[in-house]
Design a protein around this motif. Structure first.
Motif, PDB file in Angstrom:
ATOM      1  N   UNK A   1       6.601   0.640   4.413  1.00 23.46           N
ATOM      2  CA  UNK A   1       5.429   1.246   3.774  1.00 23.46           C
ATOM      3  C   UNK A   1       5.051   0.496   2.492  1.00 23.46           C
ATOM      4  N   UNK A   2       6.049   0.046   1.728  1.00 23.48           N
ATOM      5  CA  UNK A   2       5.766  -0.744   0.526  1.00 23.48           C
ATOM      6  C   UNK A   2       5.038  -2.034   0.884  1.00 23.48           C
ATOM      7  N   UNK A   3       5.499  -2.702   1.913  1.00 18.63           N
ATOM      8  CA  UNK A   3       4.853  -3.939   2.351  1.00 18.63           C
ATOM      9  C   UNK A   3       3.416  -3.670   2.799  1.00 18.63           C
ATOM     10  N   UNK A   4       3.205  -2.580   3.509  1.00 18.43           N
ATOM     11  CA  UNK A   4       1.852  -2.222   3.956  1.00 18.43           C
ATOM     12  C   UNK A   4       0.940  -1.950   2.773  1.00 18.43           C
ATOM     13  N   UNK A   5       1.448  -1.235   1.775  1.00 16.89           N
ATOM     14  CA  UNK A   5       0.648  -0.943   0.577  1.00 16.89           C
ATOM     15  C   UNK A   5       0.312  -2.230  -0.162  1.00 16.89           C
ATOM     16  N   UNK A   6       1.266  -3.140  -0.273  1.00 18.24           N
ATOM     17  CA  UNK A   6       1.007  -4.409  -0.954  1.00 18.24           C
ATOM     18  C   UNK A   6      -0.054  -5.225  -0.224  1.00 18.24           C
ATOM     19  N   UNK A   7       0.054  -5.306   1.085  1.00 18.94           N
ATOM     20  CA  UNK A   7      -0.917  -6.075   1.867  1.00 18.94           C
ATOM     21  C   UNK A   7      -2.315  -5.479   1.725  1.00 18.94           C
ATOM     22  N   UNK A   8      -2.411  -4.156   1.821  1.00 16.64           N
ATOM     23  CA  UNK A   8      -3.729  -3.508   1.684  1.00 16.64           C
ATOM     24  C   UNK A   8      -4.301  -3.686   0.288  1.00 16.64           C
ATOM     25  N   UNK A   9      -3.458  -3.612  -0.726  1.00 18.71           N
ATOM     26  CA  UNK A   9      -3.934  -3.798  -2.096  1.00 18.71           C
ATOM     27  C   UNK A   9      -4.426  -5.220  -2.320  1.00 18.71           C
ATOM     28  N   UNK A  10      -3.702  -6.191  -1.806  1.00 16.76           N
ATOM     29  CA  UNK A  10      -4.125  -7.589  -1.946  1.00 16.76           C
ATOM     30  C   UNK A  10      -5.427  -7.825  -1.189  1.00 16.76           C
ATOM     31  N   UNK A  11      -5.547  -7.243   0.006  1.00 14.83           N
ATOM     32  CA  UNK A  11      -6.787  -7.407   0.778  1.00 14.83           C
ATOM     33  C   UNK A  11      -7.969  -6.795   0.041  1.00 14.83           C
TER      34      UNK A  11
END
Length: 167
Positions: free
Chosen positions: A144-154
């Motif tokens: 979930x942390x990785x998903x949040x990071x990817x979405x935030x960067x996008x």
């Protein structure tokens, strides 16, 4: 019933292990604990639904021929922000249970908010809870942390592109 469970004064529904089981069975949180392919399918379905709703909202809000470039950037920004907030909510729910499982004490309420108590876990209970937290919840939290990071960067990338193109 094990001896450690009989001496536990914490009500059954407030025990960290029970909270973990309830969260794992709940509709809005259970998908995060599924295997990788089901997890990504669910993420894709959620993101697709959010994008569809965002497009409908923005199409009904703007004249398409006049503000198409604005909508081209605002829909992804809006959809990614909502998607990130949903994933963040799921993360916070799992993280709360993770913290309670790894903690050596359990804060609980016997009959209401005004009579909070603290119970120190026995060694057996602490070991069992930490094993559940480490091997069951930690992979979920990392994903979930990785998903949040990817979405935030996008989202940040789209905002930067929008600012670059508008200026």
């Amino acid at each position: 019933m094990t001896p450690s469970k009989t001496r536990c004064p914490v009500p059954e529904e407030q025990r960290p292990e029970t909270e973990y089981k309830v969260l794992k069975k709940s509709f809005s949180f259970s998908w995060a604990s599924s295997n990788s392919s089901d997890f990504f399918k669910t993420l894709f379905i959620i993101l697709l639904n959010i994008y569809t709703i965002s497009i409908i909202i923005f199409l009904s809000s703007y004249k398409v021929e006049f503000n198409s470039y604005v909508m081209f950037f605002q829909v992804p920004i809006f959809a990614n922000t909502i998607f990130t907030l949903i994933i963040l909510r799921v993360y916070l729910g799992w993280n709360y249970v993770y913290d309670r499982l790894l903690s050596a004490t359990v804060t609980y309420e016997e009959s209401g908010w005004y009579d909070g108590q603290i119970w120190v876990k026995t060694n057996d209970t602490l070991t069992q809870d930490r094993l559940i937290g480490t091997y069951q919840l930690l992979p979920i939290l990392k994903r979930l942390q990785l998903t949040i990071r990817i979405c935030s960067v996008a989202t940040f990338t789209i905002i930067c592109m929008w600012n670059f193109i508008i200026k």
